[in-house]
Structures are given as structure tokens and as C-alpha cells.
Enzyme design. Structure first.
Site, PDB file in Angstrom:
ATOM      1  CB  SER A 134      -0.971  -0.044   1.185  1.00 50.47           C
ATOM      2  OG  SER A 134      -1.987   0.925   1.036  1.00 50.47           O
ATOM      3  CD  GLU A 152      -5.118  -3.871  -3.916  1.00 52.53           C
ATOM      4  OE1 GLU A 152      -5.252  -3.680  -2.689  1.00 52.53           O
ATOM      5  OE2 GLU A 152      -4.113  -4.392  -4.426  1.00 52.53           O
ATOM      6  CG  HIS A 189      -5.819  -2.265   0.291  1.00 55.23           C
ATOM      7  ND1 HIS A 189      -4.790  -2.262  -0.622  1.00 55.23           N
ATOM      8  CD2 HIS A 189      -5.486  -1.338   1.236  1.00 55.23           C
ATOM      9  CE1 HIS A 189      -3.894  -1.363  -0.255  1.00 55.23           C
ATOM     10  NE2 HIS A 189      -4.281  -0.804   0.873  1.00 55.23           N
TER      11      HIS A 189
END
Length: 513
Positions: free
Chosen positions: A200, A329, A430
Site C-alpha cells: 500500500s 482492492e 486490499h
């Protein structure tokens, strides 16, 4: 602390660093394997408080005797925040610029083991290196020294402040990597075989470093998981800081911001970044169009141009790169809209998010299942593609194409797509892949996002690919740089037992590139 299962408990491991000696602890290896050592909370810079709050990181003061390194150090993350998918504790204290080292060979300077340096995510405003998901036990089991680093977050790390150095969080990354070069030999690591890895914001961090000329001597390979770049334009950074100063009721100066407690600025920074309308959807549209607000900025010094542009020009071309993203995600975040959007055509919803005309029609043509699955799913997939997956394709393409200075990439680029949908969450979303890369499916909180029986075979496949890349510079499938489009599909219907290679894994987002 003796490692369980050892008949003759060894002495606690002690090793000498440039600033002094540190004492770690032995730990049993995963699944009863060989023990390894952990050294926690080692300072790589002075506490960023008082006159050093908005300063570049300074080397830590040396210490006498042996310093215990048995517990995680204080974190830049403060207080309890909204529930996140990854458990990342906040630890109080001032000495927040610290790191953890996990090693199978403490003190063995002749071991020359490969090194993986982990930079955590959290949108550059959250996150903690002390998460149990980031424990280096599986990597040390496989002969890799692992380092987890902290860095200043939010405005304190990335806000534009007249009279203070820009990109202080980036300077923290550089200071930590310099510490690794200077000290990792004391933990059995090889300073000439350092891979930087992050997820991320951390995935964006390692790409930022890859495209930064000043960082090039400090690492040798890069793994970016679901990378989210900053590349904040200088003008936007100035506007955001001015707005934050207004909300805090202080002058937009170093002294003005220094008069406000860190926690207060952190509580105001989200408000400062909101669009004027205050509408939630406008905030999402702004995020897609402008990117993250408190993140690495194009400052004209360390970062002189957008990262993909820098990579296309050949910066970091000598370093092997592994990158990718999950299929959905952000789709989990749009699930709550299903009821409200059930009668809205996906095309209309995408138009509201700013995807217009021929590009919208081309995107829907390349993603035909979105019409059937509805507007909420279409929005989630589009946000995923705009923020994460298109970056993967752009970076891989930039590294494969000839740069503007005439150079071509001399090191290969490998691409993956994480496609295993969690039964608990419904999506390949995610953060879901992190415990698979770290091979820590039994860690606290994993069952909440991955169900009670996540596939261990998939964890073995991902972790083995990461270990092979860190050790040898090749994760084990065809490189995008030699076969453009080649993508390792990890999990999901195409690869139920681990990994399959698709020749065009990111073709569905060509309309966005």
C-alpha cells in the site's frame, strides 16, 4: 529469553552496532524449526521531538553498555484509530524512529545473508511496524534477515512547512536504509543484497525510492505490493498546509505548526484535505483525481518528477522489480452502496466518478462482467484499477520501454495479480495478501479477513516467490520485461493451488492507461 525446545538455552544474543551494543532474544522457529533472534526497537535516529520535530532525521546518540532490544519501540501512529484490516498497534513514546531486526545469524558477520527491509502501509497517515503480520519469523526460517522500519506519518512526515525540510518521512526511509548499510552485517546480513519491500503506502514508498537518484546506493531489489504513490504536486502541498494552518488557528510557518501538538494536527489533517462541498462521494472523486493528500511530494530536490516518469527515464533500471495488486482492492468499500445503486447503470455511475466518453465505453467493453454485477461493483473495480492496478501496468511498461534519455532497463520486472477472494470478505481485497507473503496465516487477526481456513498452499507459493526474489532476483515466472503482459495469477479460479501465468493479466484496464 531462551528459545523453547532448546535443551541448553543459549545466552541472549548480543551484537555491536555503530552506536553501541544491543541485546535481543532467541525465539523458536515456525513449526518447530531452528531458532532465530529478534532485536526490537533499535533507534536509527534521534527522537523527532522539540527542535527536531520537523527536522531531517539525526543519527542517534551512542550509548554505553548493552541496550536491551526486547520490545517494539514507540510508533509514529498515535492512539486508537478506525478499525483497519491489518492489526497495527500504536505504542506511546518519543523515540519513534526505530526499527526491528529478525535474523537467523546474529553476530555472524561472515554469514552474508540476503536482507529484506519492510516499509509498512497506511496511506502515509496510519500504520505501525509492530504488527504481528510483519513478524519476520518465516523469512528468517528461510535464511533472510528482515528489518521493519518506522517513519513519520501524516503532516509531520509529509506536510509542506516553510522553513523545514520537505519529505521528512522520505528522509526517514533514507536514514533507515543508511543504518542498514552500516549495521546489518552485525546481524548476519549482506549490505550488498538488500531488497526493499512494502505494501500500500509502503508499496508506493519503495517505488518512490526506486525512482529517486539519491536512494540508489542503498538497496538492490524492490518488491511493491499494491503500491499507492504520492507524487503530490508542490502547489497542492502548499494549499493543504495553508488550509491545515487555518483550521489549527496558527500561522503557516514552522513555529506556527510547532505550537500545535502532533495529535491535534493529525486530527485536523483529514478535514484539511476534504473538498469544499463536504460530500462523501466528492471526497472519493477527489481522491481518484488528485491522489493521497499527505504523501511524498514532488519537492524539486529529492523527488523532481512523478515516479513513473522517473522510472521511464531509466532511474533504478539496474534493480530487479516485483510488483502487483489484488483484483478488487477497494470493491469491499463499495458493497454498502449496493442498495442505493441497484437501479443505476454502471456506465452512469462511472461517469459520475469522472470516467467519460470513449474511455468509459472501452473500459466497460473490456470488463463486461461489470454490467451484470452492478454499479457498486463497477465503482469498486474502477477505483481499484485507477489507484492500484493501472500503476502496476504503467510502471511495468515504463521500465520495459526506452527511457527519454535513451536507456533501456537492464534489470527485469515481474508482475503478479492476487486473485484469491476471501470467504470472509467476498473479495480479493486490499491487505488480504500480506499474511500470505509473510506466511503467517496463524497470526492474530488473519482469520477475521481471510476466514478460519485460508489456503496454506497459496501462502507457500507467495512466500516462496518472495524468498526466491530476495535471494536470487527472480520469483520464478516469466518477466514482463521479456514478455510484456506476463502476469502470475496468485490464487482464485485460475490458480486454486497457487500460481498460474496469464499472458495479458492487466489487459482489462488498457482504457485507463
Amino acid at each position: 529469553m531462551p528459545a523453547p525446545g532448546i535443551s541448553t538455552p543459549p545466552e541472549a544474543p548480543v551484537t555491536a552496532l555503530s552506536a553501541g551494543r544491543v541485546r535481543g532474544m532467541w525465539r523458536a522457529g515456525p513449526d518447530g524449526g531452528s531458532p532465530s533472534a529478534a532485536f526490537l526497537g533499535i533507534p536509527f535516529a534521534k527522537p523527532p521531538v522539540g527542535g527536531l520535530r520537523f527536522a531531517a532525521p539525526r543519527r542517534p546518540d551512542p550509548w554505553e553498555g548493552v541496550r536491551d532490544a526486547l520490545v517494539h519501540g514507540p510508533t509514529p501512529k498515535r492512539g486508537d484509530s478506525a478499525q483497519t484490516l491489518i492489526p497495527e498497534p500504536a505504542i506511546p513514546g518519543e523515540a519513534t524512529l526505530n526499527l526491528d531486526v529478525f535474523t537467523p545469524a546474529p553476530g555472524d558477520r561472515g554469514a552474508r545473508l540476503p536482507v529484506m527491509v519492510w516499509i509498512h502501509g497506511g496511506g502515509y497517515v496510519e500504520g505501525s511496524p509492530a504488527s504481528p503480520w510483519y513478524d519476520g519469523a518465516a523469512f528468517t526460517r528461510d535464511g533472510i534477515v528482515t528489518v521493519n522500519v518506522s517513519y513519520r506519518l501524516g503532516f509531520d512526515g509529509f506536510g509542506r512547512i516553510p522553513g523545514a525540510p520537505d519529505n521528512r518521512g522520505v528522509l526517514d526511509w533514507l536514514a533507515a536504509l543508511e543504518w542498514v548499510q552500516e549495521n546489518i552485517g552485525a546481524f548476519g546480513g549482506d549490505p550488498d543484497r538488500v531488497t526493499i519491500m512494502g505494501q500500500s503506502a509502503g508499496g508506493g514508498a519503495v517505488l518512490t525510492l526506486l525512482g529517486m537518484p539519491a536512494a540508489q546506493p542503498l538497496f538492490h531489489r524492490v518488491i511493491s505490493l499494491s503500491g499507492a504513490l504520492g507524487d503530490v504536486p508542490g502547489a497542492r502541498a502548499r494549499r493543504l498546509s495553508a488550509r491545515l494552518a487555518e483550521l489549527a488557528g496558527v500561522a503557516c510557518t514552522r513555529d506556527g505548526f510547532a505550537s500545535v501538538p502532533e495529535e491535534r494536527l493529525a486530527s485536523l489533517q483529514a478535514e484539511a484535505a476534504k473538498p469544499d462541498s463536504g460530500k462523501a462521494l466528492d471526497g472519493e472523486i477527489s481522491l481518484l483525481r488528485e491522489g493521497l493528500p499527505w504523501a511524498p511530494m514532488i519537492d524539486g530536490g529529492l523527488i523532481t518528477r512523478p515516479t513513473a516518469e522517473s522510472l521511464g527515464a531509466g532511474v533504478g533500471a539496474d534493480k530487479a522489480l516485483l510488483l502487483g495488486a489484488a483484483d478488487d482492492e477497494l470493491t469491499m468499500t463499495t458493497d454498502a452502496m449496493r442498495g442505493r445503486l441497484r437501479l443505476v447503470p454502471p456506465g452512469l455511475a462511472l461517469a459520475r466518478m469522472g470516467l467519460e466518453g470513449r474511455r468509459r465505453r472501452a473500459y466497460l467493453r473490456d470488463n463486461r462482467e461489470l454490467r451484470r454485477r452492478g454499479a457498486a461493483v463497477a465503482l469498486g473495480r474502477y477505483a481499484t484499477d485507477r489507484v492500484f492496478r493501472s500503476l502496476v501496468a504503467r510502471v511495468a511498461g515504463a521500465r520495459t520501454a526506452t527511457g527519454v534519455d535513451g536507456r533501456t532497463g537492464s534489470a527485469s520486472t515481474w508482475v503478479y495479480a492476487f486473485s484469491w477472494a476471501s470467504p470472509a470478505l467476498g473479495w480479493a481485497c486490499h491487505c488480504l495478501d500480506v499474511p500470505f507473503w509473510f506466511d503467517c496465516l496463524g497470526a492474530p487477526g488473519v482469520d477475521r479477513v481471510a476466514s478460519s481456513q485460508p489456503p496454506q498452499a497459496l501462502a507457500r507459493a507467495l512466500h516462496s516467490a518472495a524468498v526466491r526474489f530476495v535471494d536470487e532476483g527472480d520469483p520464478g515466472w516469466p518477466a514482463w520485461s521479456s514478455a510484456p503482459g506476463a502476469t502470475a495469477v496468485l490464487g482464485g479460479p485460475e490458480a486454486p493451488d497457487g500460481l498460474r501465468v496469464r499472458p495479458d493479466g492487466y489487459a482489462s484496464l488498457s482504457a485507463l492507461l
